[in-house]
Design an enzyme around this catalytic site. Sequence first.
Site, PDB file in Angstrom:
ATOM      1  N   LYS A   1       0.827  -1.346   0.098  1.00  9.65           N
ATOM      2  CA  LYS A   1      -0.077   0.005   0.064  1.00  9.65           C
ATOM      3  C   LYS A   1       0.989   1.117  -0.101  1.00  9.65           C
ATOM      4  O   LYS A   1       2.151   1.082   0.226  1.00  9.65           O
ATOM      5  CB  LYS A   1      -0.866  -0.095   1.282  1.00  9.65           C
ATOM      6  CG  LYS A   1      -1.957  -1.349   1.231  1.00  9.65           C
ATOM      7  CD  LYS A   1      -3.015  -1.156   2.377  1.00  9.65           C
ATOM      8  CE  LYS A   1      -3.839  -2.215   2.268  1.00  9.65           C
ATOM      9  NZ  LYS A   1      -4.898  -2.161   3.331  1.00  9.65           N
TER      10      LYS A   1
ATOM     11  N   TYR B   1     -12.432  -2.083  -3.313  1.00  7.28           N
ATOM     12  CA  TYR B   1     -12.749  -2.169  -2.126  1.00  7.28           C
ATOM     13  C   TYR B   1     -14.570  -2.100  -2.024  1.00  7.28           C
ATOM     14  O   TYR B   1     -15.101  -1.735  -0.859  1.00  7.28           O
ATOM     15  CB  TYR B   1     -12.260  -1.249  -1.216  1.00  7.28           C
ATOM     16  CG  TYR B   1     -10.837  -1.497  -0.839  1.00  7.28           C
ATOM     17  CD1 TYR B   1     -10.632  -2.746  -0.071  1.00  7.28           C
ATOM     18  CD2 TYR B   1      -9.797  -0.624  -1.094  1.00  7.28           C
ATOM     19  CE1 TYR B   1      -9.273  -2.914   0.515  1.00  7.28           C
ATOM     20  CE2 TYR B   1      -8.416  -1.185  -0.883  1.00  7.28           C
ATOM     21  CZ  TYR B   1      -8.201  -2.294  -0.036  1.00  7.28           C
ATOM     22  OH  TYR B   1      -7.035  -2.515   0.497  1.00  7.28           O
TER      23      TYR B   1
ATOM     24  N   ASN C   1      -2.007   0.152   6.574  1.00  8.02           N
ATOM     25  CA  ASN C   1      -1.545  -0.985   7.429  1.00  8.02           C
ATOM     26  C   ASN C   1      -0.645  -1.830   6.252  1.00  8.02           C
ATOM     27  O   ASN C   1      -0.533  -3.058   6.532  1.00  8.02           O
ATOM     28  CB  ASN C   1      -2.599  -2.061   7.519  1.00  8.02           C
ATOM     29  CG  ASN C   1      -3.651  -2.080   6.779  1.00  8.02           C
ATOM     30  OD1 ASN C   1      -3.478  -1.849   5.530  1.00  8.02           O
ATOM     31  ND2 ASN C   1      -4.653  -2.961   7.343  1.00  8.02           N
TER      32      ASN C   1
ATOM     33  N   HIS D   1      -2.082  -5.347   1.608  1.00  7.80           N
ATOM     34  CA  HIS D   1      -3.321  -6.073   1.279  1.00  7.80           C
ATOM     35  C   HIS D   1      -3.161  -7.549   1.043  1.00  7.80           C
ATOM     36  O   HIS D   1      -2.277  -8.060   0.652  1.00  7.80           O
ATOM     37  CB  HIS D   1      -4.105  -5.539   0.191  1.00  7.80           C
ATOM     38  CG  HIS D   1      -5.407  -6.399  -0.318  1.00  7.80           C
ATOM     39  ND1 HIS D   1      -6.608  -6.242   0.390  1.00  7.80           N
ATOM     40  CD2 HIS D   1      -5.363  -7.339  -1.042  1.00  7.80           C
ATOM     41  CE1 HIS D   1      -7.356  -7.021  -0.215  1.00  7.80           C
ATOM     42  NE2 HIS D   1      -6.854  -7.859  -0.872  1.00  7.80           N
TER      43      HIS D   1
ATOM     44  N   GLU E   1      -9.803 -10.855  -7.206  1.00 11.58           N
ATOM     45  CA  GLU E   1      -8.854  -9.504  -7.101  1.00 11.58           C
ATOM     46  C   GLU E   1      -7.471  -9.769  -8.069  1.00 11.58           C
ATOM     47  O   GLU E   1      -7.056  -8.824  -8.741  1.00 11.58           O
ATOM     48  CB  GLU E   1      -8.231  -9.571  -5.542  1.00 11.58           C
ATOM     49  CG  GLU E   1      -9.319  -8.915  -4.627  1.00 11.58           C
ATOM     50  CD  GLU E   1      -8.990  -9.308  -3.201  1.00 11.58           C
ATOM     51  OE1 GLU E   1      -9.808  -9.007  -2.326  1.00 11.58           O
ATOM     52  OE2 GLU E   1      -7.338  -9.910  -2.870  1.00 11.58           O
TER      53      GLU E   1
HETATM   54  P1  IDP Z   1      -7.909  -6.700   5.802  1.00 12.03           P
HETATM   55  O1  IDP Z   1      -7.223  -5.725   4.912  1.00 12.03           O
HETATM   56  O2  IDP Z   1      -6.980  -7.143   6.892  1.00 12.03           O
HETATM   57  O3  IDP Z   1      -8.582  -7.731   5.258  1.00 12.03           O
HETATM   58  P2  IDP Z   1     -10.634  -5.589   6.061  1.00 12.03           P
HETATM   59  O4  IDP Z   1     -11.554  -5.557   7.363  1.00 12.03           O
HETATM   60  O5  IDP Z   1     -10.677  -6.198   4.613  1.00 12.03           O
HETATM   61  O6  IDP Z   1      -9.196  -5.913   6.611  1.00 12.03           O
HETATM   62  O7  IDP Z   1     -10.372  -4.007   5.571  1.00 12.03           O
HETATM   63  C1  IDP Z   1      -9.643  -3.225   4.451  1.00 12.03           C
HETATM   64  C2  IDP Z   1      -8.889  -2.348   4.622  1.00 12.03           C
HETATM   65  O8  IDP Z   1      -9.609  -1.084   5.264  1.00 12.03           O
HETATM   66  C3  IDP Z   1      -7.820  -2.713   5.737  1.00 12.03           C
HETATM   67  O9  IDP Z   1      -6.637  -3.108   5.290  1.00 12.03           O
HETATM   68  C4  IDP Z   1      -7.554  -1.138   6.267  1.00 12.03           C
HETATM   69  O10 IDP Z   1      -6.545  -0.737   5.199  1.00 12.03           O
HETATM   70  C5  IDP Z   1      -8.843  -0.436   6.066  1.00 12.03           C
HETATM   71  N1  IDP Z   1      -9.579  -0.445   7.501  1.00 12.03           N
HETATM   72  C6  IDP Z   1     -10.111  -1.368   8.107  1.00 12.03           C
HETATM   73  N2  IDP Z   1     -10.680  -1.314   9.270  1.00 12.03           N
HETATM   74  C7  IDP Z   1     -10.417   0.196   9.258  1.00 12.03           C
HETATM   75  C8  IDP Z   1     -10.680   1.088  10.620  1.00 12.03           C
HETATM   76  O11 IDP Z   1     -11.421   0.672  11.477  1.00 12.03           O
HETATM   77  N3  IDP Z   1     -10.479   2.365  10.424  1.00 12.03           N
HETATM   78  C9  IDP Z   1      -9.758   2.569   9.007  1.00 12.03           C
HETATM   79  N4  IDP Z   1      -9.462   1.720   7.878  1.00 12.03           N
HETATM   80  C10 IDP Z   1      -9.775   0.284   8.412  1.00 12.03           C
HETATM   81 MG    MG Z   2     -10.009  -7.771   3.610  1.00 11.74          MG
END
Ligand code: IDP
Ligand code: MG
Length: 139
Positions: free
Chosen positions: A11, A51, A114, A117, A128
């Site tokens: 990312k 997304y 984070n 992905h 994807e």
């Molecule tokens: P994942 O990437 O671990 O599968 P997901 O729940 O699919 O997590 O969420 C997709 C992406 O959305 C996350 O990787 C992160 O970048 C963002 N995200 C998830 N939860 C939050 C939040 O509570 N606040 C801000 N961004 C979030």
């Molecule tokens: Mg996810």
Amino acid sequence: MTGNITFTMLKPDAVEANSIGPILAMINKAGFKILAMKYMCLTKKQAGQFYAVHKERPFYGELIEYMSSGPIVAAILSKENAVLDYRQLIGATDPSKADEGTIRKLFAKSIAANAVHGSDSDENANIESNFFFSQLERF
Ligand code: IDP
Ligand code: MG
């Protein structure tokens, strides 16, 4: 190949921090092969499509802004049990909850930024991968 591939993005925060090399090294060291790869910027529209499953979540707008804020590296990775093994390698979504030694623990800035992905199922790994890569771009 079903069951043996997963899709990842490095990312914008990871690219900005010059962490492409170290993260790819961890991916290779963990036994993943790179089937396809590209370095690119996502438009807001493309990030929104990718997304779309999170459309109703409160963080969707922030996520789309962030994912289109700078270049990313997209890749298809191959390994036995790729989806689950890669989720284990990257760690929890929230880096403060990620296990020691995981990519997110080491490189993520926040729950939004984070670092990486990783697909959450074989079905989504295929969806994807197909979103980013044609068959001609896979090796
Ligand atoms: P994942 O990437 O671990 O599968 P997901 O729940 O699919 O997590 O969420 C997709 C992406 O959305 C996350 O990787 C992160 O970048 C963002 N995200 C998830 N939860 C939050 C939040 O509570 N606040 C801000 N961004 C979030
Ligand atoms: Mg996810």
